[in-house]
Design a protein around this motif. Structure first.
Motif, PDB file in Angstrom:
ATOM      1  N   THR A  65       0.851  -1.185   0.000  1.00 42.03           N
ATOM      2  CA  THR A  65       0.000   0.000   0.000  1.00 42.03           C
ATOM      3  C   THR A  65       0.890   1.239   0.000  1.00 42.03           C
ATOM      4  N   THR A  66       0.289   2.384  -0.225  1.00 41.53           N
ATOM      5  CA  THR A  66       1.008   3.653  -0.073  1.00 41.53           C
ATOM      6  C   THR A  66       0.356   4.506   1.007  1.00 41.53           C
ATOM      7  N   ASP A  67      -0.654   3.955   1.683  1.00 44.87           N
ATOM      8  CA  ASP A  67      -1.380   4.697   2.725  1.00 44.87           C
ATOM      9  C   ASP A  67      -0.913   4.234   4.108  1.00 44.87           C
ATOM     10  N   GLU A  70      -3.444   5.008   7.164  1.00 47.34           N
ATOM     11  CA  GLU A  70      -4.491   4.013   7.401  1.00 47.34           C
ATOM     12  C   GLU A  70      -3.934   2.762   8.073  1.00 47.34           C
ATOM     13  N   PRO A  84       4.120  11.765   4.966  1.00 46.86           N
ATOM     14  CA  PRO A  84       3.593  10.594   4.254  1.00 46.86           C
ATOM     15  C   PRO A  84       4.713   9.675   3.750  1.00 46.86           C
TER      16      PRO A  84
END
Length: 198
Positions: A65-67, A70, A84
């Motif tokens: 993922t890149t999140d 979350e 981020p």
């Protein structure tokens, strides 16, 4: 005037044939050396997960993922809100030694630069600062007797390699206790991040 001695035709032919044979063989060898059509075969390397102190078996993932917001919690989640990540790859492994079985979470976090990767490592090394959510905690992986690798008995290990931070959590099945052993397992598992690059 005396005539020149008669040449031994057979001897000359044999010598000539011998020189031709040597030239042909030499030329063939040179051709094979210069025009070897067989490509170099890559040398088989042992899997990264089985080339250290412990043998690890992949049981879940890799999940990419890149999140990171979350997939994190606590102060670590706040860190990702301000900084981020570029990528996150998570996986779970098991290993057995001396009759004890351990579950190991490996997370590879790609950050924009090395200073942020180091800041993430420093943050997650501290108690009560949250972490990246492992595949057990987010219920991606479940099974009978699965230990909580983010629990109080879990071992932690981390390292920074360039812009990447590797975070490892490990705990035993069946409530087995051996702090030194589980710490060694966690530290050995840091190398597994080499197989998780996105």
């Amino acid at each position: 005037m005396p005539e020149p001695p008669a040449r031994d035709t057979r001897s000359l032919l044999l010598r000539g044939a011998g020189l031709v044979a040597i030239a042909v063989v030499s030329g063939l060898i040179w051709f094979l050396i210069r025009h070897d059509s067989t490509p170099d075969e890559p040398v088989a390397q042992p899997p990264a997960q089985n080339s250290g102190q412990f043998e690890f078996t992949l049981v879940a993932g890799p999940v990419k993922t890149t999140d990171c917001v979350e997939k994190s919690y606590g102060d670590t989640q706040d860190f990702f809100k301000d900084t981020p990540c570029r990528s996150l790859v998570r996986a779970l492994y098991t290993t057995e030694t001396g009759g004890a079985k351990a579950l190991v979470s490996v997370a590879l976090v790609g950050m924009p630069d090395s200073s942020q990767a180091k800041a993430l490592k420093t943050l997650t090394e501290q108690d009560n600062t949250g972490n990246v959510t492992d595949l057990v905690k987010d219920k991606t992986f479940a099974g009978t007797g699965t230990p909580s690798v983010s629990g109080k008995d879990a071992a932690f290990a981390s390292r920074v390699d360039g812009t990447n931070t590797t975070i490892v959590l490990a705990d035993f099945y069946a409530k087995h206790k051996d702090k030194d052993l589980i710490k060694r397992i966690a530290e050995d598992a840091l190398r597994l991040s080499a197989t998780l690059h996105p």
